[in-house]
Design an enzyme around this catalytic site. Structure first.
Site, PDB file in Angstrom:
ATOM      1  N   ASP A  68      39.421  49.043  39.247  1.00  0.00           N
ATOM      2  CA  ASP A  68      38.271  49.574  38.978  1.00  0.00           C
ATOM      3  C   ASP A  68      37.385  50.602  39.755  1.00  0.00           C
ATOM      4  O   ASP A  68      37.920  50.708  40.801  1.00  0.00           O
ATOM      5  CB  ASP A  68      37.179  48.316  38.523  1.00  0.00           C
ATOM      6  CG  ASP A  68      37.434  47.150  39.789  1.00  0.00           C
ATOM      7  OD1 ASP A  68      37.918  47.772  40.597  1.00  0.00           O
ATOM      8  OD2 ASP A  68      37.076  46.059  39.293  1.00  0.00           O
ATOM      9  N   ASN A 136      31.520  34.710  38.441  1.00  0.00           N
ATOM     10  CA  ASN A 136      31.153  34.411  36.983  1.00  0.00           C
ATOM     11  C   ASN A 136      32.583  34.485  36.170  1.00  0.00           C
ATOM     12  O   ASN A 136      32.556  34.231  35.039  1.00  0.00           O
ATOM     13  CB  ASN A 136      29.990  35.512  36.369  1.00  0.00           C
ATOM     14  CG  ASN A 136      30.860  37.000  36.601  1.00  0.00           C
ATOM     15  OD1 ASN A 136      31.837  37.050  37.043  1.00  0.00           O
ATOM     16  ND2 ASN A 136      29.763  37.815  35.968  1.00  0.00           N
ATOM     17  N   HIS A 138      34.692  37.106  36.525  1.00  0.00           N
ATOM     18  CA  HIS A 138      35.103  38.344  35.970  1.00  0.00           C
ATOM     19  C   HIS A 138      36.594  38.615  36.927  1.00  0.00           C
ATOM     20  O   HIS A 138      36.736  38.156  37.983  1.00  0.00           O
ATOM     21  CB  HIS A 138      34.202  39.506  36.148  1.00  0.00           C
ATOM     22  CG  HIS A 138      33.838  39.934  37.563  1.00  0.00           C
ATOM     23  ND1 HIS A 138      32.532  40.015  38.079  1.00  0.00           N
ATOM     24  CD2 HIS A 138      34.692  40.031  38.540  1.00  0.00           C
ATOM     25  CE1 HIS A 138      32.593  40.362  39.177  1.00  0.00           C
ATOM     26  NE2 HIS A 138      33.633  40.402  39.757  1.00  0.00           N
ATOM     27  N   GLU A 143      33.569  41.547  32.364  1.00  0.00           N
ATOM     28  CA  GLU A 143      32.495  40.414  32.764  1.00  0.00           C
ATOM     29  C   GLU A 143      32.476  39.348  31.466  1.00  0.00           C
ATOM     30  O   GLU A 143      32.900  39.714  30.463  1.00  0.00           O
ATOM     31  CB  GLU A 143      31.214  41.192  32.674  1.00  0.00           C
ATOM     32  CG  GLU A 143      31.156  42.105  33.861  1.00  0.00           C
ATOM     33  CD  GLU A 143      30.631  41.680  35.264  1.00  0.00           C
ATOM     34  OE1 GLU A 143      31.090  40.361  35.304  1.00  0.00           O
ATOM     35  OE2 GLU A 143      29.958  42.363  36.050  1.00  0.00           O
TER      36      GLU A 143
HETATM   37  C1  F6R Z   1      37.499  44.531  42.746  1.00  0.00           C
HETATM   38  C2  F6R Z   1      37.292  43.655  41.600  1.00  0.00           C
HETATM   39  C3  F6R Z   1      36.429  42.573  41.582  1.00  0.00           C
HETATM   40  C4  F6R Z   1      36.553  41.556  42.652  1.00  0.00           C
HETATM   41  C5  F6R Z   1      35.798  40.481  42.526  1.00  0.00           C
HETATM   42  C6  F6R Z   1      35.446  39.433  43.833  1.00  0.00           C
HETATM   43  O1  F6R Z   1      38.203  45.738  42.577  1.00  0.00           O
HETATM   44  O2  F6R Z   1      37.739  44.083  40.528  1.00  0.00           O
HETATM   45  O3  F6R Z   1      36.763  41.688  40.364  1.00  0.00           O
HETATM   46  O4  F6R Z   1      37.839  41.397  42.869  1.00  0.00           O
HETATM   47  O5  F6R Z   1      34.111  40.731  42.406  1.00  0.00           O
HETATM   48  O6  F6R Z   1      34.913  40.243  44.776  1.00  0.00           O
HETATM   49  P1  F6R Z   1      35.259  39.846  46.277  1.00  0.00           P
HETATM   50  O7  F6R Z   1      36.409  39.734  46.685  1.00  0.00           O
HETATM   51  O8  F6R Z   1      34.298  41.039  47.339  1.00  0.00           O
HETATM   52  O9  F6R Z   1      34.346  38.433  46.253  1.00  0.00           O
END
Ligand code: F6R
Length: 245
Positions: A68, A136, A138, A143
């Site tokens: 992303d 959450n 995702h 989401e």
């Molecule tokens: C990042 C991504 C997100 C993160 C998720 C966890 O490229 O796709 O899904 O993997 O938000 O983020 P952290 O590792 O910062 O807790």
């Protein structure tokens, strides 16, 4: 099938994840690696960089495709995932920049999304997809919703995601609120998935996502349907699933 590897610490989680990615590269030097950003993979990228500098692994034939990127952000903006990937991995290993892909934050959205799916197809799909998980549930920036989006698309980030990401920004107001993300299809079509998770604050979602109902309200729950998922988590993140694994 899901395998769970419980580690004592974030550092041990990172070493084990880096070891799995290294094994992938050793077995198939031209692997297509799906990559994530955020806090979870920082340690993994640091070990991969170190092992590259020690001559243990080689990225010269590898290709990477990121999950992303924020919408409307320039690649050299420090908040962009382009910047993050360059800083934490690409500048430290011998991957060919022409073989690294991140959703384009500068093109017209529909064209950028369509192009991204075509790139994944042209690369022959993803060999190993590294994922984190949001509080959450995702994955990428898919989401919680009443339906799963199949292909690469533009999303309005959930309030909780914006709040979680605000730690990377000077104030919550400057946090970007839209992103381009691979869809569930591109993630589920990866031949192997490696999800890393750490910290007590992720314990509840780990239980819900991997041992609860499969629902678009918890996007990571679809991973229960994938045939080759390894989840590496520290003991805090796994504290609610100790009885299941
Ligand atoms: C990042 C991504 C997100 C993160 C998720 C966890 O490229 O796709 O899904 O993997 O938000 O983020 P952290 O590792 O910062 O807790």
């Amino acid at each position: 099938m899901m395998d769970f590897i419980c580690t004592q610490s974030y550092d041990e989680m990172s070493i084990k994840a880096a070891a799995i990615i290294s094994a992938q590269l050793i077995n198939k030097p031209a692997s297509v690696l799906g990559l994530a950003t955020g806090s979870s993979p920082l340690g993994t990228y640091s070990y991969l960089s170190e092992w590259y500098s020690q001559g243990i692994i080689d990225f010269s034939q590898a290709k990477s495709i990121n999950l992303d990127e924020y919408a409307d952000i320039s690649p050299d903006n420090k908040q962009s995932y382009h910047y993050y990937m360059h800083k934490n991995l690409f500048s430290k290993v011998n991957i060919n920049p022409d073989n690294t892909y991140i959703p384009s934050s500068e093109k017209e959205v529909a064209a950028a999304c369509f192009e991204y799916d075509s790139i994944i197809e042209r690369l022959g799909g993803i060999d190993l997809m590294l994922l984190g998980i949001g509080h959450n549930g995702h994955i990428g920036f898919n989401e919680p919703s009443d339906r799963l989006e199949k292909n690469t698309h533009c999303v309005e980030l959930a309030k909780s995601t914006i709040a979680a990401n605000s730690r990377f920004f000077s104030s919550a107001d400057t946090v970007l609120t839209k992103a381009l993300t691979m869809g569930i299809k591109q993630i589920m079509q990866a031949r192997k998935i490696l999800l890393i998770v750490s910290g007590k604050d992720k314990a509840k979602i780990v239980e819900k996502a991997f041992f609860g109902d499969i629902t678009p309200l918890v996007p990571a729950s679809v991973l229960q349907l994938h045939q080759n998922v390894t989840v590496i988590g520290d003991k805090e993140a796994f504290s609610k699933i100790a009885n299941y694994i």
